[in-house]
Design a protein around this motif. Structure first.
Motif, short mmCIF file in Angstrom:
data_model
loop_
_atom_site.label_atom_id
_atom_site.label_comp_id
_atom_site.label_asym_id
_atom_site.label_seq_id
_atom_site.Cartn_x
_atom_site.Cartn_y
_atom_site.Cartn_z
N ALA A 298 5.61 -6.09 -14.56
CA ALA A 298 5.51 -5.48 -13.12
C ALA A 298 5.95 -6.26 -11.65
CB ALA A 298 4.17 -4.42 -13.10
N ALA A 299 5.23 -7.29 -11.55
CA ALA A 299 5.70 -8.13 -11.08
C ALA A 299 7.00 -8.88 -10.30
CB ALA A 299 4.69 -9.83 -10.97
N ALA A 300 7.66 -8.60 -11.62
CA ALA A 300 9.36 -9.21 -11.41
C ALA A 300 9.67 -7.72 -10.81
CB ALA A 300 9.26 -9.90 -12.61
N ILE A 301 9.10 -6.43 -10.83
CA ILE A 301 10.34 -5.59 -11.09
C ILE A 301 9.73 -4.93 -10.05
CG2 ILE A 301 10.24 -2.61 -11.86
CD1 ILE A 301 9.90 -3.84 -14.59
N LEU A 302 8.81 -5.02 -9.60
CA LEU A 302 8.11 -4.16 -8.14
C LEU A 302 8.65 -4.99 -6.98
CD1 LEU A 302 6.27 -2.53 -7.48
CD2 LEU A 302 4.51 -3.87 -6.58
N PRO A 303 9.53 -6.01 -6.82
CA PRO A 303 9.38 -6.39 -5.61
C PRO A 303 11.18 -6.02 -5.09
CG PRO A 303 9.03 -8.31 -6.81
CD PRO A 303 8.80 -7.06 -7.06
N ASN A 304 12.44 -4.58 -6.27
CA ASN A 304 13.55 -4.30 -6.71
C ASN A 304 13.74 -3.67 -5.09
OD1 ASN A 304 14.26 -6.01 -8.39
ND2 ASN A 304 13.94 -4.83 -10.19
N TRP A 305 12.35 -2.81 -5.18
CA TRP A 305 12.42 -1.35 -4.09
C TRP A 305 11.16 -2.26 -2.76
CZ3 TRP A 305 10.61 0.03 -9.05
CH2 TRP A 305 9.31 0.47 -9.61
N GLU A 306 10.46 -2.63 -3.46
CA GLU A 306 10.01 -3.58 -1.85
C GLU A 306 9.77 -4.75 -2.14
OE1 GLU A 306 6.74 -1.50 -0.49
OE2 GLU A 306 6.55 0.45 -2.07
N THR A 307 10.72 -4.47 -0.51
CA THR A 307 11.37 -5.81 -0.48
C THR A 307 10.92 -6.65 0.12
OG1 THR A 307 11.96 -5.19 1.40
CG2 THR A 307 13.66 -5.00 -0.71
N ARG A 308 9.28 -6.23 0.54
CA ARG A 308 8.78 -7.55 1.40
C ARG A 308 7.21 -7.97 0.50
NH1 ARG A 308 5.33 -3.90 5.94
NH2 ARG A 308 4.90 -2.49 4.11
N LEU A 309 7.59 -7.71 -0.42
CA LEU A 309 6.78 -8.17 -1.47
C LEU A 309 7.66 -9.62 -2.40
CD1 LEU A 309 4.24 -5.80 -3.37
CD2 LEU A 309 4.21 -6.70 -1.64
N ASP A 310 7.05 -10.33 -2.97
CA ASP A 310 7.69 -11.17 -3.69
C ASP A 310 6.75 -11.46 -4.74
OD1 ASP A 310 5.00 -12.20 -2.82
OD2 ASP A 310 6.25 -14.66 -2.29
N PRO A 335 6.54 4.50 -1.42
CA PRO A 335 5.09 5.09 -2.50
C PRO A 335 5.55 5.99 -3.80
CG PRO A 335 4.73 6.17 -0.27
CD PRO A 335 5.45 5.60 -0.27
N LYS A 336 6.43 6.73 -3.41
CA LYS A 336 6.79 7.96 -4.09
C LYS A 336 7.76 6.90 -5.34
CE LYS A 336 10.16 9.64 -0.98
NZ LYS A 336 11.72 10.19 -1.02
N PHE A 337 8.75 5.62 -4.92
CA PHE A 337 8.74 4.82 -6.08
C PHE A 337 7.60 4.40 -7.21
CE2 PHE A 337 12.57 4.37 -2.80
CZ PHE A 337 13.29 5.19 -3.95
N PHE A 338 6.59 3.78 -6.38
CA PHE A 338 5.92 3.42 -6.90
C PHE A 338 5.06 4.45 -7.58
CE2 PHE A 338 1.33 1.52 -7.76
CZ PHE A 338 1.57 0.57 -8.17
N LEU A 339 5.01 5.97 -7.77
CA LEU A 339 4.18 6.79 -8.35
C LEU A 339 5.03 6.95 -9.61
CD1 LEU A 339 3.87 10.23 -5.76
CD2 LEU A 339 1.78 8.36 -6.87
N PHE A 340 6.17 6.73 -9.85
CA PHE A 340 7.17 6.35 -11.07
C PHE A 340 6.11 5.19 -12.24
CE2 PHE A 340 10.41 8.24 -8.82
CZ PHE A 340 10.48 9.08 -9.20
N PHE A 341 5.33 4.26 -10.84
CA PHE A 341 4.94 3.18 -12.43
C PHE A 341 3.31 3.77 -13.02
CE2 PHE A 341 5.34 -1.38 -11.91
CZ PHE A 341 6.66 -1.64 -12.34
N SER A 342 2.63 4.98 -12.44
CA SER A 342 1.84 5.46 -12.96
C SER A 342 1.18 5.68 -13.78
CB SER A 342 1.54 6.95 -12.47
OG SER A 342 2.48 7.80 -13.07
N LEU A 343 2.50 5.93 -14.69
CA LEU A 343 2.60 4.90 -16.77
C LEU A 343 1.62 4.08 -16.57
CD1 LEU A 343 1.95 6.56 -18.93
CD2 LEU A 343 4.06 6.35 -19.32
#
Length: 387
Positions: A298-310, A335-343
């Motif tokens: 998840a940490a490798a995928i999340l920075p693709n849309w949350e650009t402030r996070l490494d 947060p709307k993109f992270f909602l697809f991460f709810s599963l």
């Protein structure tokens, strides 16, 4: 006859799969509906509220204007004083003065807030301000948190079953590889294979079972009789199962009985919720490795849309989320993109829950060993006095 029986078997198999999946789908669907209803409710109440600028807000603006006007042209002389005054003034500010409620309480923003409520994460970035919103938030959490725990327990059983079966298959494969290395010749297993064929083709009688267990002969008569009685009962149950199964075949000619059997299976699925998690027994090191790999993906995928996070910040954010700590120090821009991460969040919380359960069991075993060890040390030794 064979052509007509195959579609019937296919329909029965589909029905069995459907009714086996039905309880789990009901829990997940109810949680999704509950989240959507909560998002509609909070977006309507908190998003449409009127922002009344209070007297404190006007005093804040006047103080800020007064500080900026009193600054001299040379910023270096009054820089420290300016910082202290601004810091003290900003501490009195409220976030509600600078934001538009409709920008925060959109449908996706409200849905994100509902997910943080019933998962008990509670980032604190979004919170109700109106009195009605606060009361409804308490009521929403009162029913949403038990529903979320029910979904976690139910899906945790599925995950525990998958983990236990995978671990057992790995142990079997490992034992086969070790056995093949230790026994490289082809003659060492001939006697075992012959005995296994005899056992499969001809079931042992109760006397043969007793003869194969010499430990029973050494026991007292009452314990020996009890074990013989238990073996007879077990053998009787084995012969009774096929007859019971033959009587069940009458359901094919009586759909009403088949419907009753289906509903009874559904009820059994509801009654078995949480049993697989209790039975799970895998090494805690394996669970820690699964959690590390799961969060790393998840940490490798999340920075693709949350650009402030490494990667490190995303790893920290996912860990704080899955453990339901939820500091709120890391804010999401989308947060709307992270909602697809709810599963991902639900499955991750189940993995962490299983790891905590295994750690709890290991701690209980350790405490028992320590207490028993301390008890044995403190027990006074019996002194034998001469007569």
């Amino acid at each position: 006859m064979a052509s007509t029986s195959q579609p019937l078997r296919g329909k029965r198999a589909c029905k069995k799969i459907f009714w086996a999946v039905f309880p789990h789908a009901c829990f997940i669907l109810s949680l999704v509906i509950y989240a959507f209803l909560g998002a509609l409710m909070f977006s309507h109440i908190e998003g449409n509220r009127k922002v009344n600028l209070s007297e404190e807000y006007r005093n804040f603006l006047q103080s800020l204007w007064h500080i900026s006007r009193n600054l001299s042209d040379n910023m270096t002389e009054n820089e420290e004083v300016f910082k202290e005054q601004i810091r003290g003034l900003l501490n009195t500010a409220e976030r509600d003065w600078f934001v538009n409620p409709k920008d925060i309480w959109t449908f996706f923003g409200s849905l994100f807030f509902c997910c943080t409520v019933f998962t008990t994460v509670g980032y604190g970035n979004t919170y109700p301000v109106t009195r009605a919103g606060k009361y409804l938030c308490m009521l929403y959490a009162l029913f949403g948190i038990p529903l979320m725990f029910l979904v976690l327990t139910d899906m945790g059983d599925i995950l525990a079953t998958v983990l236990s079966k995978s671990y057992n298959e790995f142990r079997k494969l490992q034992s086969k590889i070790l056995a093949s290395k230790l026994c490289s010749g082809s003659t060492c297993n001939k006697e075992d294979e012959a005995q296994s064929k005899v056992v499969i083709s001809e079931p042992l009688t109760i006397m043969e079972v007793l003869k194969s267990q010499p430990g029973i002969k050494r026991k007292p008569i009452k314990y020996r009789n009890a074990e013989i009685f238990e073996m007879l009962i077990a053998r009787e149950n084995e012969y009774a199962k096929p007859a019971r199964n033959r009587s069940i075949e009458r359901w094919s000619s009586c759909p009403e009985l088949d419907r009753g059997k289906t509903m009874s299976r559904v009820m059994e699925n509801f009654d078995k919720i949480g049993k697989q998690v209790e039975k799970l027994d895998v090494p805690i090191v394996l669970m820690v490795l699964v959690i590390f790999v799961y969060i790393s993906c998840a940490a490798a995928i999340l920075p693709n849309w949350e650009t402030r996070l490494d990667f490190q910040e995303a790893f920290y954010f996912c860990f704080i989320t899955l453990t339901t700590i939820g500091f709120g120090d890391t804010q999401l821009e989308h947060p709307k993109f992270f909602l697809f991460f709810s599963l991902y969040i639900i499955i991750g919380m189940e993995i962490v829950f299983i790891a905590f359960k295994l750690g709890q069991d290991r701690l209980i075993v350790l405490y028992k060993k320590v207490i028993s060890f301390c008890g044995e040390k403190k027990m006074p030794s019996k002194k034998i006095y001469p007569k």
